[in-house]
Design a protein around this motif. Structure first.
Motif, PDB file in Angstrom:
ATOM      1  N   ILE A   6       0.832  -1.198   0.000  1.00  0.00           N
ATOM      2  CA  ILE A   6       0.000   0.000   0.000  1.00  0.00           C
ATOM      3  C   ILE A   6       0.873   1.257   0.000  1.00  0.00           C
ATOM      4  CG2 ILE A   6      -1.625   1.354   1.405  1.00  0.00           C
ATOM      5  CD1 ILE A   6      -2.845  -1.348   2.282  1.00  0.00           C
ATOM      6  N   LEU A   7       2.026   1.169   0.634  1.00  0.00           N
ATOM      7  CA  LEU A   7       2.929   2.325   0.721  1.00  0.00           C
ATOM      8  C   LEU A   7       3.623   2.657  -0.593  1.00  0.00           C
ATOM      9  CD1 LEU A   7       4.722   1.680   4.106  1.00  0.00           C
ATOM     10  CD2 LEU A   7       3.093   3.475   3.578  1.00  0.00           C
ATOM     11  N   LEU A   8       3.820   1.672  -1.445  1.00  0.00           N
ATOM     12  CA  LEU A   8       4.594   1.896  -2.671  1.00  0.00           C
ATOM     13  C   LEU A   8       4.104   3.079  -3.508  1.00  0.00           C
ATOM     14  CD1 LEU A   8       5.557  -1.644  -3.982  1.00  0.00           C
ATOM     15  CD2 LEU A   8       7.040   0.152  -3.094  1.00  0.00           C
ATOM     16  N   PRO A   9       2.807   3.212  -3.790  1.00  0.00           N
ATOM     17  CA  PRO A   9       2.388   4.384  -4.583  1.00  0.00           C
ATOM     18  C   PRO A   9       2.716   5.714  -3.899  1.00  0.00           C
ATOM     19  CG  PRO A   9       0.608   2.787  -4.416  1.00  0.00           C
ATOM     20  CD  PRO A   9       1.693   2.316  -3.517  1.00  0.00           C
ATOM     21  N   PHE A  10       2.576   5.779  -2.573  1.00  0.00           N
ATOM     22  CA  PHE A  10       2.899   7.005  -1.851  1.00  0.00           C
ATOM     23  C   PHE A  10       4.386   7.321  -1.943  1.00  0.00           C
ATOM     24  CE2 PHE A  10      -0.964   5.495   0.234  1.00  0.00           C
ATOM     25  CZ  PHE A  10      -1.756   6.630   0.141  1.00  0.00           C
ATOM     26  N   LEU A  11       5.215   6.304  -1.787  1.00  0.00           N
ATOM     27  CA  LEU A  11       6.661   6.508  -1.880  1.00  0.00           C
ATOM     28  C   LEU A  11       7.056   6.942  -3.290  1.00  0.00           C
ATOM     29  CD1 LEU A  11       7.860   3.421   0.186  1.00  0.00           C
ATOM     30  CD2 LEU A  11       7.964   5.820   0.882  1.00  0.00           C
ATOM     31  N   LEU A  12       6.511   6.271  -4.290  1.00  0.00           N
ATOM     32  CA  LEU A  12       6.837   6.634  -5.674  1.00  0.00           C
ATOM     33  C   LEU A  12       6.365   8.044  -6.006  1.00  0.00           C
ATOM     34  CD1 LEU A  12       6.046   3.281  -7.521  1.00  0.00           C
ATOM     35  CD2 LEU A  12       8.297   4.310  -7.117  1.00  0.00           C
ATOM     36  N   PHE A  78       6.072   4.654   9.690  1.00  0.00           N
ATOM     37  CA  PHE A  78       6.991   5.784   9.595  1.00  0.00           C
ATOM     38  C   PHE A  78       7.062   6.366   8.184  1.00  0.00           C
ATOM     39  CE2 PHE A  78       8.115   3.356  13.264  1.00  0.00           C
ATOM     40  CZ  PHE A  78       8.333   4.322  14.223  1.00  0.00           C
ATOM     41  N   ALA A  79       6.565   5.639   7.208  1.00  0.00           N
ATOM     42  CA  ALA A  79       6.641   6.110   5.825  1.00  0.00           C
ATOM     43  C   ALA A  79       5.715   7.290   5.570  1.00  0.00           C
ATOM     44  CB  ALA A  79       6.313   4.978   4.857  1.00  0.00           C
ATOM     45  N   TYR A  80       4.539   7.281   6.174  1.00  0.00           N
ATOM     46  CA  TYR A  80       3.581   8.357   5.903  1.00  0.00           C
ATOM     47  C   TYR A  80       4.093   9.724   6.358  1.00  0.00           C
ATOM     48  CZ  TYR A  80       0.430   4.543   4.819  1.00  0.00           C
ATOM     49  OH  TYR A  80      -0.131   3.425   4.267  1.00  0.00           O
ATOM     50  N   PRO A  81       4.613   9.871   7.572  1.00  0.00           N
ATOM     51  CA  PRO A  81       5.125  11.198   7.942  1.00  0.00           C
ATOM     52  C   PRO A  81       6.339  11.619   7.119  1.00  0.00           C
ATOM     53  CG  PRO A  81       5.434   9.642   9.761  1.00  0.00           C
ATOM     54  CD  PRO A  81       4.624   8.956   8.712  1.00  0.00           C
ATOM     55  N   CYS A  83       6.917  10.771   3.960  1.00  0.00           N
ATOM     56  CA  CYS A  83       6.372  11.202   2.668  1.00  0.00           C
ATOM     57  C   CYS A  83       5.752  12.588   2.780  1.00  0.00           C
ATOM     58  CB  CYS A  83       5.329  10.200   2.166  1.00  0.00           C
ATOM     59  SG  CYS A  83       6.033   8.678   1.511  1.00  0.00           S
ATOM     60  N   ALA A  84       4.991  12.815   3.825  1.00  0.00           N
ATOM     61  CA  ALA A  84       4.353  14.123   3.999  1.00  0.00           C
ATOM     62  C   ALA A  84       5.388  15.231   4.129  1.00  0.00           C
ATOM     63  CB  ALA A  84       3.447  14.105   5.224  1.00  0.00           C
ATOM     64  N   ALA A  85       6.481  14.973   4.841  1.00  0.00           N
ATOM     65  CA  ALA A  85       7.504  15.993   5.063  1.00  0.00           C
ATOM     66  C   ALA A  85       8.170  16.431   3.756  1.00  0.00           C
ATOM     67  CB  ALA A  85       8.560  15.483   6.039  1.00  0.00           C
ATOM     68  N   PHE A  86       8.231  15.541   2.785  1.00  0.00           N
ATOM     69  CA  PHE A  86       8.853  15.880   1.504  1.00  0.00           C
ATOM     70  C   PHE A  86       7.822  16.240   0.431  1.00  0.00           C
ATOM     71  CE2 PHE A  86      12.266  13.729   3.634  1.00  0.00           C
ATOM     72  CZ  PHE A  86      13.380  14.454   3.235  1.00  0.00           C
ATOM     73  N   LEU A  87       6.684  15.540   0.434  1.00  0.00           N
ATOM     74  CA  LEU A  87       5.700  15.727  -0.624  1.00  0.00           C
ATOM     75  C   LEU A  87       4.965  17.066  -0.531  1.00  0.00           C
ATOM     76  CD1 LEU A  87       4.310  14.486  -3.087  1.00  0.00           C
ATOM     77  CD2 LEU A  87       2.701  13.372  -1.516  1.00  0.00           C
ATOM     78  N   VAL A  88       4.539  17.448   0.646  1.00  0.00           N
ATOM     79  CA  VAL A  88       3.767  18.690   0.790  1.00  0.00           C
ATOM     80  C   VAL A  88       4.576  19.911   0.340  1.00  0.00           C
ATOM     81  CG1 VAL A  88       2.602  20.207   2.444  1.00  0.00           C
ATOM     82  CG2 VAL A  88       2.210  17.734   2.532  1.00  0.00           C
ATOM     83  N   PRO A  89       5.814  20.106   0.804  1.00  0.00           N
ATOM     84  CA  PRO A  89       6.577  21.267   0.312  1.00  0.00           C
ATOM     85  C   PRO A  89       6.872  21.190  -1.191  1.00  0.00           C
ATOM     86  CG  PRO A  89       7.576  20.405   2.312  1.00  0.00           C
ATOM     87  CD  PRO A  89       6.542  19.419   1.885  1.00  0.00           C
ATOM     88  N   ALA A  90       7.086  19.965  -1.704  1.00  0.00           N
ATOM     89  CA  ALA A  90       7.355  19.825  -3.139  1.00  0.00           C
ATOM     90  C   ALA A  90       6.137  20.239  -3.957  1.00  0.00           C
ATOM     91  CB  ALA A  90       7.757  18.390  -3.458  1.00  0.00           C
ATOM     92  N   ILE A  91       4.958  19.789  -3.551  1.00  0.00           N
ATOM     93  CA  ILE A  91       3.741  20.178  -4.256  1.00  0.00           C
ATOM     94  C   ILE A  91       3.544  21.692  -4.166  1.00  0.00           C
ATOM     95  CG2 ILE A  91       1.217  20.052  -4.197  1.00  0.00           C
ATOM     96  CD1 ILE A  91       1.529  17.100  -3.394  1.00  0.00           C
ATOM     97  N   PHE A  92       3.739  22.235  -2.977  1.00  0.00           N
ATOM     98  CA  PHE A  92       3.576  23.681  -2.798  1.00  0.00           C
ATOM     99  C   PHE A  92       4.511  24.449  -3.721  1.00  0.00           C
ATOM    100  CE2 PHE A  92       4.378  27.739  -0.682  1.00  0.00           C
ATOM    101  CZ  PHE A  92       3.069  28.206  -0.550  1.00  0.00           C
ATOM    102  N   SER A  93       5.753  24.005  -3.833  1.00  0.00           N
ATOM    103  CA  SER A  93       6.699  24.716  -4.700  1.00  0.00           C
ATOM    104  C   SER A  93       6.313  24.599  -6.168  1.00  0.00           C
ATOM    105  CB  SER A  93       8.123  24.201  -4.483  1.00  0.00           C
ATOM    106  OG  SER A  93       8.293  22.930  -5.072  1.00  0.00           O
ATOM    107  N   LEU A  94       5.708  23.491  -6.541  1.00  0.00           N
ATOM    108  CA  LEU A  94       5.311  23.312  -7.941  1.00  0.00           C
ATOM    109  C   LEU A  94       4.064  24.103  -8.314  1.00  0.00           C
ATOM    110  CD1 LEU A  94       5.986  19.500  -8.351  1.00  0.00           C
ATOM    111  CD2 LEU A  94       7.241  21.363  -9.447  1.00  0.00           C
ATOM    112  N   VAL A  95       3.155  24.293  -7.382  1.00  0.00           N
ATOM    113  CA  VAL A  95       1.926  25.022  -7.706  1.00  0.00           C
ATOM    114  C   VAL A  95       2.052  26.521  -7.462  1.00  0.00           C
ATOM    115  CG1 VAL A  95       0.452  23.010  -7.320  1.00  0.00           C
ATOM    116  CG2 VAL A  95       0.818  24.639  -5.463  1.00  0.00           C
ATOM    117  N   SER A  96       3.107  26.934  -6.771  1.00  0.00           N
ATOM    118  CA  SER A  96       3.333  28.366  -6.547  1.00  0.00           C
ATOM    119  C   SER A  96       3.856  28.993  -7.827  1.00  0.00           C
ATOM    120  CB  SER A  96       4.355  28.586  -5.434  1.00  0.00           C
ATOM    121  OG  SER A  96       3.867  28.083  -4.223  1.00  0.00           O
ATOM    122  N   PRO A  97       3.358  30.168  -8.178  1.00  0.00           N
ATOM    123  CA  PRO A  97       3.850  30.816  -9.393  1.00  0.00           C
ATOM    124  C   PRO A  97       5.319  31.201  -9.252  1.00  0.00           C
ATOM    125  CG  PRO A  97       2.364  32.276  -8.192  1.00  0.00           C
ATOM    126  CD  PRO A  97       2.362  30.964  -7.477  1.00  0.00           C
TER     127      PRO A  97
END
Length: 102
Positions: A6-12, A78-81, A83-97
């Motif tokens: 179940i974690l694999l898609p989140f990690l990828l 431990f994978a979910y936190p 992933c969140a620590a890296f994914l959320v800022p990455a998404i924010f940087s990509l959607v910010s103009p």
């Protein structure tokens, strides 16, 4: 071993989106902040998951786990936190103009 699968898609997704954000400004600074955040979240997860499992608030069927644990907490928790620590800022940087250079 259901939970590791179940974690694999989140990690990828985290790896792909974080890599895609490498072209955005302050990538190295964001990665340092994400690493520190992930470390704190892993520590908090280790403490609180172990406490919650110890007092029987919840349990995991062993046949669905990898078998690796930190105390009582399965490694998969431990994978979910992380992933969140890296994914959320990455998404924010990509959607910010992008700011135009003056």
């Amino acid at each position: 071993m259901t939970y590791p699968l179940i974690l694999l898609p989140f990690l990828l997704l985290t790896i792909i989106v974080t890599a895609a954000s490498a072209t955005r400004p302050r990538f190295a600074q964001r990665m340092r902040a994400s690493a520190w955040t992930a470390g704190v979240l892993v520590l908090l997860t280790a403490v609180f998951d172990n406490v919650m499992i110890a007092v029987n608030l919840f349990s995991y069927p062993p046949e669905h786990l990898s078998g690796l644990r930190i105390g009582l907490a399965p490694l998969e928790d431990f994978a979910y936190p992380v992933c969140a620590a890296f994914l959320v800022p990455a998404i924010f940087s990509l959607v910010s103009p992008r700011r135009k250079s003056a």
